[in-house]
Design an enzyme around this catalytic site. Structure first.
Site, mmCIF file in Angstrom:
data_model
loop_
_atom_site.group_PDB
_atom_site.id
_atom_site.type_symbol
_atom_site.label_atom_id
_atom_site.label_comp_id
_atom_site.label_asym_id
_atom_site.label_seq_id
_atom_site.Cartn_x
_atom_site.Cartn_y
_atom_site.Cartn_z
ATOM 1 N N PHE A 70 0.846 -1.196 0.000
ATOM 2 C CA PHE A 70 0.000 0.000 0.000
ATOM 3 C C PHE A 70 0.876 1.238 0.000
ATOM 4 O O PHE A 70 1.734 1.406 0.875
ATOM 5 C CB PHE A 70 -0.932 0.024 1.211
ATOM 6 N N GLN A 125 -7.519 2.399 10.482
ATOM 7 C CA GLN A 125 -6.611 3.400 11.044
ATOM 8 C C GLN A 125 -6.586 3.393 12.568
ATOM 9 O O GLN A 125 -5.937 4.247 13.180
ATOM 10 C CB GLN A 125 -6.980 4.805 10.537
ATOM 11 N N GLY A 132 -25.251 -9.853 10.410
ATOM 12 C CA GLY A 132 -25.998 -8.604 10.488
ATOM 13 C C GLY A 132 -25.254 -7.535 11.259
ATOM 14 O O GLY A 132 -24.035 -7.390 11.152
ATOM 15 N N ASP A 163 -18.352 -0.144 3.560
ATOM 16 C CA ASP A 163 -18.557 1.208 3.038
ATOM 17 C C ASP A 163 -19.963 1.349 2.465
ATOM 18 O O ASP A 163 -20.608 2.395 2.622
ATOM 19 C CB ASP A 163 -17.522 1.518 1.960
#
Length: 311
Positions: A116, A170, A225, A253
Site C-alpha cells: 500500500f 486506522q 448482520g 462502506d
C-alpha cells in the site's frame, strides 16, 4: 441535508499469479528473500473509503462532498466522480505524489501479497470547513489521512454538526488518545466486532464508557448482520440475503452509505441501518467496491422484500 465524507480515495491494482507463492520461495533462504512473480495481468479499480461511500450514495440519489486528497494520476477517477455528479470541491491535489494505491497479488491458493502506497494520503485535505452549513450537514469520518480524522471531528463538535466516526483500519495509527478524542461527542461510532475490541483496548474504554460518550454504537457482524446499541437497549439488524457472495470487500462502506441515506431522510438510526444492510448486499454480489449498481426502484423492492414497507 448535505453529507460530507472524510476518507481516502485510492486505486486498487489487482494482479493474479497463476501458481503458488510457496513454490517459488525457498524456506532456507528466507533471510535473503528475492523473488519475482510474473502475473497474468493487472486490473485497476476505483476505491478508497470516501470514494466507495460516495459512489453508493450516488446510487441512492445523494450527492455528497468528498473531503480527501489525491495525486497527479487522478484524472480517470476525477472523470468518474464527475460522471456520477459528485462534488470534487473538497479534494486536494498533491502534484508531487501519486493517488493512494493498493497493489494486490493473489496466487491460485488465494494467498495474497499486498503493498500500500499512501501517496497523497500523507497530506491533510485542507478543506475550508467554515463553508459547511452547520444547520444542514452531517459528516462521516472514515479511514484516511490521520490529521483529517482528528481535526474534522473537533470542528464538527465545536459547530454542533452531527458526525459518524468510523476509524476502521486506522485504529492502530490513531492510538488511544486520538481515538478517544474523536469518539467523544460523536453521534455514532461504527465499527465491526473485531474493531470494537481494538478500540476498547487502545482507549481503555469499556462499551459502557463508549455509550456514555456517543448516542449510538453500531457494530457490524458480517453475515450475522449488525447491532445498534444505546445506553438503554440493543437492537439487532438482520441481513438482506445475497444471490451470491462474490467479494465482501467494500460491503462495510456500502452499509455506511445506506446508513447516511436513511439519516438524510429523517429515519431513525435503526431504520437507517436496514438501508445499510441492503446496500451492503449489492456490494458483496460483485467483485470490487464500485462495480455494482442498482436503481432506486430495485433497491426499494429488495428492501421491502426483507424488511417490509419502507416508511
Amino acid at each position: 441535508m448535505q453529507i460530507y465524507i472524510t476518507g481516502s480515495l485510492a486505486f486498487d491494482r489487482i494482479m493474479s499469479f497463476p501458481e503458488k507463492f510457496s513454490d517459488h520461495i525457498l524456506p532456507d533462504k528466507i533471510h535473503i528473500l528475492n523473488v519475482s512473480f510474473v502475473v497474468d495481468g493487472l486490473f485497476e479499480r476505483f476505491g478508497g473509503t470516501a470514494g466507495n461511500i460516495a459512489y453508493n450514495l450516488s446510487l441512492l440519489g445523494e450527492k455528497s462532498v468528498i473531503l480527501s486528497q489525491v495525486g497527479k494520476d487522478f484524472g480517470l477517477y476525477d472523470e468518474r466522480l464527475q460522471h456520477y455528479g459528485l462534488s470534487v470541491e473538497g479534494i486536494r491535489t498533491v502534484e508531487q505524489e501519486f493517488t493512494a494505491g493498493c497493489y494486490i497479488t493473489t496466487d491460485k491458493a488465494d494467498n495474497q501479497i499486498n503493498g500500500f502506497n499512501p501517496g497523497a494520503m500523507k497530506y491533510p485535505c485542507q478543506y475550508d470547513m467554515t463553508r459547511i452549513d452547520s444547520a444542514e450537514a452531517i459528516g462521516i469520518i472514515s479511514p484516511g489521512n490521520i490529521n483529517d480524522m482528528v481535526d474534522h471531528p473537533r470542528y464538527y463538535r465545536e459547530k454542533g454538526i452531527p458526525y459518524i466516526f468510523d476509524p476502521g483500519q486506522q485504529i492502530p495509527a490513531l492510538g488511544g488518545e486520538k481515538l478517544r478524542d474523536a469518539i467523544v461527542g460523536a453521534e455514532i461510532l461504527i465499527v465491526n466486532d473485531y474493531e470494537l475490541e481494538m478500540v476498547m483496548k487502545s482507549t481503555g474504554m469499556s462499551q459502557e464508557d463508549i455509550l456514555d460518550n456517543v448516542a449510538y454504537l453500531i457494530t457490524t457482524l458480517g453475515e450475522k448482520g449488525s447491532v445498534v446499541s444505546t445506553r438503554d437497549e440493543e437492537t439487532s439488524i438482520g441481513v438482506c440475503p445475497a444471490e451470491a457472495v462474490v467479494d465482501p470487500t467494500g460491503a462495510g462502506d456500502a452499509y455506511r452509505s445506506g446508513l447516511l441515506k436513511g439519516l438524510s431522510m429523517g429515519k431513525t438510526v435503526v431504520e437507517a441501518c436496514k438501508l445499510g444492510a441492503v446496500c451492503a448486499t449489492y456490494a458483496v454480489e460483485k467483485t470490487g467496491t464500485q462495480e455494482h449498481s442498482f436503481t432506486l426502484e430495485e433497491f426499494t423492492r429488495r428492501y421491502e422484500g426483507v424488511f417490509g414497507p419502507m416508511e
